[in-house]
Enzyme design. Structure first.
Site, PDB file in Angstrom:
ATOM      1  N   TYR A 192       0.817  -1.410  -0.087  1.00  0.00           N
ATOM      2  CA  TYR A 192       0.516   0.168   0.218  1.00  0.00           C
ATOM      3  C   TYR A 192       0.755   0.800   0.110  1.00  0.00           C
ATOM      4  O   TYR A 192       1.583   1.188   0.784  1.00  0.00           O
ATOM      5  CB  TYR A 192      -0.967   0.063   0.988  1.00  0.00           C
ATOM      6  N   GLU A 214      -3.007   7.861  -4.395  1.00  0.00           N
ATOM      7  CA  GLU A 214      -3.035   6.384  -3.056  1.00  0.00           C
ATOM      8  C   GLU A 214      -2.945   5.481  -4.189  1.00  0.00           C
ATOM      9  O   GLU A 214      -3.452   5.332  -5.668  1.00  0.00           O
ATOM     10  CB  GLU A 214      -4.472   5.766  -2.862  1.00  0.00           C
TER      11      GLU A 214
END
Lengths: 289, 382
Positions: free
Chosen positions: B101, B189
């Protein structure tokens, strides 16, 4: 007495010749603000309501003592106008402008944090010490002098709560709008500290709203340091959730940010949190007895 | 402004971040063509701006041609939280060894960018954040300081990567941070960054949200945003107003977000009233804007009353009042309208409103205005 601004504060208006700058200068003068100079590049030598206009902050500073600057400038140049004021060592800078890019705000905040200046805003209605000095766009007729400090993240609610207090014969020492953007130049704690050491402020009314973690941080400070009562209202308890995308925001806030979180943090720090603004005068009166 | 995954991936691609082979399509016919280039198996991904599309059935893997048409049509028709897909992205299926992530956003209190990375990426990243926050590394970045490659290497090294993988991953983080800055993002992101069985580092998803206030620096996206709006929305947007449709029966026009939220809190306190919308004008009130606000609200079915709550600080509320009067006249409005309007030029404002039949509440408390509207709706005289 008051915080940030008083009757001796000498004020500069950046963007004084624009439509809004001009109109608000008049309102500020009517409120008793001591405006000594204005800045609009290219307009040096002109006057606005008798106030001399300069091309740069530097020249205004060379010709006048200046304690504070208030900015009515386009969002696209707000960053450089704030930095210009800070470079010229103006202690208090109030950025009224809405819709400033947040990356610009981060940059100016970083600059300000390393300087001796304080930045209020952006998207703030400004600051008023009623009867003494008004910096910004707050409608003067809502406020009366007194000993309750008001800090509000929402501009319009700073008017509403002050008006309700005034209507109940509770005056304000100073009212500060924190600014409604994602990032504010100054956080709630910074202003709480000033109220805490102001001997004429007997109580602080704090108007928060959903989003961010400023109220949770403030609760921690209040619990450990605050030596006067705080009454709070958090707007947005019944507001719809924003559409979410991405996890990054949620991870950063880590469960903070909701009305419930703010109310529970503040309550457990000894703050009296009301459900509606109209309940505030009664609570304030009781606490001041 | 949120970008679709395919738009964000275009930006990634042009900034040398590796993305899966993919093609944006709008019909099952084009999907078949896309598969000829990409090859099975593929992932069919709904292009919506709403989170949680995987869990809502908006992402499906297709192994064979016989399932393709049906799956694409289903996803094109699928509504996720009320939103239909704007096409589907056909993408090569990666052979996943590990998912990471990486998210970059703004720490509102510090006013700094915060980069977060974790070696436990995937759809449960928020669970990881709650249960095991130490598994997400956070780095605060001063916006005025340049960040160098070695700093990203130092940072990613904390996840225990070495050799070529270390360099590949830290390069992705560095590039993402550059995109975050160059595109004025509020969020950038990637979840997940995939490490494939070949030790390739590929970004399988992409989330970018550009700051609306900075769109003047990104003319292409500004154009795209304006193209997606009707005239009225454009006008609202230009003036900085915010409009959100809700389920209730009371139309609301407020001159600030905080004031709007406080007014909603009060309205919700009544059993037979709830907000039909949230509308805040910001500091940009003009006669036309408020006229548009009124027209927008009276189109809402079942609207029973309208409440205006305005402050004249920077806003010329007397101009707003003219907009209300114009809308009442044009549409011959009969529903009750209650206004609280205070501040600069309030007397002038009241006069205009009262002349049009608006009930003006001159008290400072929003409660009084809400009470007044409630009484009128119950047939009481005020």
């Amino acid at each position: 007495m008051s915080i940030l601004v008083n009757k001796n504060t000498k004020v500069l208006v950046q963007g004084i010749t624009g439509k809004i700058g001009r109109a608000q200068t008049k309102y500020m003068l009517d409120a008793g603000t001591n405006i000594v100079a204005g800045v609009t590049p290219g307009k040096e030598g002109t006057k606005v309501y008798g106030i001399p206009v300069y091309d740069t902050v530097k020249e205004a500073k060379e010709n006048h003592d200046i304690d504070a600057s208030v900015l009515f400038v386009p969002a696209s140049i707000a960053r450089e106008c704030v930095i210009e004021a800070a470079k010229n060592k103006i202690k208090l800078i109030t950025l009224i402008t809405e819709h400033t890019p947040v990356h610009d705000v981060m940059e100016m905040k970083s600059y300000i944090d390393k300087s001796d200046s304080l930045l209020i805003g952006p998207t703030t209605p400004g600051i008023i010490s009623p009867g003494e000095c008004k910096i910004g766009i707050l409608p003067t007729n809502m406020f009366t002098p007194g000993s309750v400090g008001v800090i509000s993240r929402s501009g319009t609610l700073s008017y509403e709560v002050s008006a309700i207090l005034s209507d109940n014969n509770i005056g304000q020492s100073t009212v500060v709008g924190m600014g409604a953007d994602l990032v504010a130049g100054t956080n709630l704690i910074d202003i709480l500290k000033l109220f805490n050491s102001d001997k004429n402020t007997k109580l602080v009314v704090l108007i928060g709203e959903v989003g961010g973690s400023q109220e949770e941080d403030a609760a921690e400070y209040i619990k450990n340091e605050m030596n006067k009562p705080v009454v709070a209202y958090i707007a947005g308890g019944s507001a719809p959730d924003g559409k979410r995308m991405g996890h990054a925001g949620a991870i950063v806030e880590g469960g903070k940010g909701s009305a419930e979180s703010k109310i529970s943090h503040l309550t457990s720090s000894g703050v009296k949190v009301v459900s509606f603004l109209f309940e505030i005068p009664e609570v304030v009166k009781k606490l001041l007895q | 402004m949120r970008l679709y995954e395919y738009e964000a991936k275009k930006i990634f691609y042009s900034n040398e971040i590796k993305i899966p082979k993919s093609k944006m399509v709008y019909s099952s016919k084009d999907a078949k063509k896309a598969v000829q280039e990409i090859g099975f198996p593929v992932v069919v991904k709904s292009q919506t701006l709403i989170g949680g599309r995987g869990k809502a059935g908006g992402i499906k893997i297709v192994d064979e041609i016989k399932d393709l048409e049906k799956t694409v049509e289903e996803i094109l028709q699928l509504e996720i939280k009320g939103y239909k897909a704007n096409g589907v992205l056909i993408e090569e299926k990666l052979n996943i060894k590990q998912e990471l992530y990486c998210g970059i956003t703004i720490d509102r209190t510090l006013g700094k960018a915060v980069i977060m990375i974790s070696s436990e990426g995937g759809i449960d990243i928020e669970t990881v954040a709650n249960k095991d926050p130490d598994k997400i590394m956070k780095f605060m970045i001063d916006p005025t300081e340049e960040k160098f490659s070695y700093e990203f290497i130092e940072f990613v090294k904390k996840l225990d990567f070495s050799g070529k993988l270390l360099l590949k991953i830290s390069n992705v983080v560095k590039k993402l941070f550059e995109i975050f800055n160059n595109y004025d993002c509020k969020i950038a992101e990637i979840n997940p960054i995939v490490i494939t069985d070949q030790n390739d580092v590929i970004c399988a998803d992409a989330v970018l949200e550009i700051d609306d206030s900075a769109l003047f620096r990104h003319p292409n996206f500004k154009k795209r945003k304006l193209n997606s709006m009707n005239e009225r929305e454009k006008h609202f947007n230009k003036k900085g107003a915010t409009y959100v449709r809700l389920d209730g029966n009371i139309g609301l026009i407020c001159s600030g977000a905080g004031l709007g939220m406080a007014t909603m809190d009060l309205i919700n306190n009544y059993e037979n009233m709830s907000p039909a919308n949230f509308l805040e004008t910001g500091g940009g009130i003009t006669e036309d804007l408020v006229f548009d606000c009124m027209e927008l609200i009276i189109e809402i079915p079942d609207i029973k009353g309208i409440l205006l709550n305005l402050y004249g600080g920077i806003n010329p509320i007397h101009e707003g009042a003219k907009g209300v009067a114009r809308a009442i006249k044009k549409h011959n409005l009969k529903i009750p309208i209650v206004a609280k309007a205070l501040g600069n030029r309030q007397e002038e404002t009241w006069k205009i409103l009262e002349k049009s039949g608006v009930v003006v509440v001159k008290n400072f408390e929003t409660r009084k205005a809400v009470e007044t509207l409630a009484k009128i709706l119950e047939g009481e005289s005020v």
